[in-house]
Design a protein around this motif. Structure first.
Motif, PDB file in Angstrom:
ATOM      1  N   ILE A 118       7.800 -36.748  82.562  1.00 30.79           N
ATOM      2  CA  ILE A 118       8.866 -35.745  82.509  1.00 30.79           C
ATOM      3  C   ILE A 118      10.073 -36.264  83.293  1.00 30.79           C
ATOM      4  N   PRO A 119      11.247 -36.384  82.674  1.00 29.76           N
ATOM      5  CA  PRO A 119      12.442 -36.875  83.391  1.00 29.76           C
ATOM      6  C   PRO A 119      12.985 -35.824  84.358  1.00 29.76           C
ATOM      7  N   LEU A 120      12.855 -36.103  85.662  1.00 33.41           N
ATOM      8  CA  LEU A 120      13.266 -35.127  86.678  1.00 33.41           C
ATOM      9  C   LEU A 120      14.102 -35.754  87.790  1.00 33.41           C
ATOM     10  N   SER A 121      14.799 -36.819  87.505  1.00 31.32           N
ATOM     11  CA  SER A 121      15.637 -37.435  88.533  1.00 31.32           C
ATOM     12  C   SER A 121      16.791 -36.508  88.891  1.00 31.32           C
ATOM     13  N   ASN A 122      17.420 -36.776  90.014  1.00 29.43           N
ATOM     14  CA  ASN A 122      18.541 -35.965  90.486  1.00 29.43           C
ATOM     15  C   ASN A 122      19.653 -35.896  89.435  1.00 29.43           C
ATOM     16  N   ASP A 123      20.017 -37.045  88.866  1.00 32.49           N
ATOM     17  CA  ASP A 123      21.079 -37.084  87.858  1.00 32.49           C
ATOM     18  C   ASP A 123      20.670 -36.364  86.580  1.00 32.49           C
ATOM     19  N   THR A 124      19.389 -36.499  86.209  1.00 32.97           N
ATOM     20  CA  THR A 124      18.911 -35.828  84.999  1.00 32.97           C
ATOM     21  C   THR A 124      18.980 -34.313  85.144  1.00 32.97           C
ATOM     22  N   ILE A 125      18.518 -33.807  86.277  1.00 32.40           N
ATOM     23  CA  ILE A 125      18.581 -32.362  86.520  1.00 32.40           C
ATOM     24  C   ILE A 125      20.023 -31.891  86.525  1.00 32.40           C
ATOM     25  N   HIS A 126      20.912 -32.695  87.092  1.00 34.48           N
ATOM     26  CA  HIS A 126      22.343 -32.346  87.101  1.00 34.48           C
ATOM     27  C   HIS A 126      22.868 -32.212  85.673  1.00 34.48           C
ATOM     28  N   ARG A 127      22.508 -33.159  84.806  1.00 28.73           N
ATOM     29  CA  ARG A 127      22.961 -33.091  83.408  1.00 28.73           C
ATOM     30  C   ARG A 127      22.342 -31.906  82.685  1.00 28.73           C
ATOM     31  N   ARG A 128      21.064 -31.650  82.960  1.00 25.94           N
ATOM     32  CA  ARG A 128      20.395 -30.519  82.313  1.00 25.94           C
ATOM     33  C   ARG A 128      21.085 -29.199  82.688  1.00 25.94           C
ATOM     34  N   ILE A 129      21.348 -29.015  83.960  1.00 30.03           N
ATOM     35  CA  ILE A 129      21.989 -27.779  84.420  1.00 30.03           C
ATOM     36  C   ILE A 129      23.387 -27.660  83.831  1.00 30.03           C
ATOM     37  N   LYS A 130      24.079 -28.776  83.732  1.00 31.45           N
ATOM     38  CA  LYS A 130      25.416 -28.762  83.126  1.00 31.45           C
ATOM     39  C   LYS A 130      25.334 -28.354  81.661  1.00 31.45           C
ATOM     40  N   ASP A 131      24.349 -28.883  80.943  1.00 37.32           N
ATOM     41  CA  ASP A 131      24.153 -28.502  79.532  1.00 37.32           C
ATOM     42  C   ASP A 131      23.840 -27.017  79.406  1.00 37.32           C
TER      43      ASP A 131
END
Length: 367
Positions: A118-131
């Protein structure tokens, strides 16, 4: 299979064959012409090759399915972090290791390896929340385009010195009135703080908005008004709880004209009896005190005499009651909802700024 029709094809090259090509002589010709190195192989070889090919296809489909589930899980965890107002690196540093330990202990096997996909890096979560935020903003904007709404906005300077504008909206959603986060934007231009910048009649935000719609109703946060009043109080009056007696004596012994003027300026006299009909339209005796138009008064009188709605009013919230009778009593219901849509304080903005400061502070500490 094409269009639910089984189509024969070569096991080796995947070439689709017609039904007429299924006779042994034509099959042999295809094998010798296209796969001469395999022409002497036994039937068992091709059966084994087919079985291996089908197994690879199933494994690929399984991996693809796991990948899709991992993406969904990533978005769901990002949503939880956003809702709980937690730093983005929480997923990678706490949630993922915790999940791996849980499934390894409870399930065993390779379950923890699947969880780690499951992709859960800091940057990934940031992009997910932005989406997710962009999606919420777009859906909310579509809803507001066809509905009356109230907007609550405020601006602050974060710990990095950048100006942040945050906005919440309040609108009718099915049978209730809800508060919804709209957006948080970093302001690139120079901004100022304080009440005049927001409520000023000439250059304030309210003045600019009224240029577009002069009929909007503006309310100033009650908590902000209290804070502004205290700026003009004598210092002795600021410790009310500790020096209550001294405060009363001070007020009695000194002229209070200036103080009264300041209080009236920030807290204009408001006759709340004018809005009693909103809370309970069935207890009215004199509609002349409600500051209503003739059509509004007539509908209110008709509404107050409807006995069926008395029970409905006692069972539902005020918001739901007025929303549900919009079709039957459109004029007076619109007036009531116009009042109920207003924000009383800027609590949501202050809460949002606290969350923003908490997230940015945690981010700086981790750098």
């Amino acid at each position: 299979m094409e269009n639910d029709i089984v189509v024969p094809e070569c096991v080796i090259c995947g070439f689709k064959l017609s039904n007429s090509a299924m006779v042994p002589s034509k099959l042999q010709r295809h094998l010798v012409t296209n796969h001469p190195s395999l022409s002497t192989k036994e039937k068992s070889y091709f059966e084994s090759y087919l079985s291996s090919k089908l197994k690879q296809g199933k494994n690929f489909k399984k991996q693809l399915c796991v990948s899709e589930k991992a993406q969904v899980a990533s978005y769901e965890i990002a949503e939880l972090i956003a809702v709980k107002l937690k730093p983005h690196n929480l997923a990678e540093e706490i949630i993922l290791p915790a999940c791996r330990k849980i499934v390894k202990t409870m399930i065993g096997g390779s379950a923890d390896i699947e969880i780690s996909k499951i992709p859960l890096s800091n940057d990934t979560i940031h992009r997910r929340i932005k989406d997710l935020s962009e999606n919420i903003e777009q859906n909310t904007a579509k809803t507001l385009a066809n509905s009356n709404f109230a907007i609550q906005i405020d601006e602050t300077t974060d710990i990095t010195g950048n100006s942040q504008l945050i906005a919440f909206v309040r609108f009718i959603d099915e049978n209730d009135i809800i508060n919804q986060f709209l957006c948080c934007r970093e302001l690139s231009d120079f901004t100022t703080d304080g009440a005049p910048a927001m409520t000023g009649h000439i250059k304030g935000f309210v003045a600019h908005v009224k240029e577009l719609n002069e009929n909007i109703l503006v309310t100033h946060c009650v908590l902000h008004q209290e804070a502004l009043v205290t700026k003009f109080l004598p210092s002795d009056l600021k410790i009310v709880l500790e020096q209550c007696v001294k405060m009363v004596n001070y007020i009695k012994s000194r002229p209070l004209k200036t103080l009264e003027e300041r209080i009236v300026h920030y807290f204009p006299k408001l006759d709340i009896k004018k809005f009693d009909w909103v809370r309970n339209p069935f207890l009215i005796t004199d509609t002349s005190v409600f500051d209503l138009t003739l059509n509004e008064e007539e509908e209110l009188i008709l509404l107050s005499s409807n006995r069926d709605l008395i029970v409905k009013h006692s069972e539902e919230s005020i918001n739901s009651f007025w929303i549900n009778i919009r079709c039957e009593y459109p004029i007076i219901a619109k007036k009531a909802l116009y009042i109920l849509l207003q924000f009383s304080t800027s609590y949501l903005c202050e809460f949002g700024f606290s969350a923003l400061a908490n997230i940015k502070t945690k981010k700086d500490q981790d750098c």
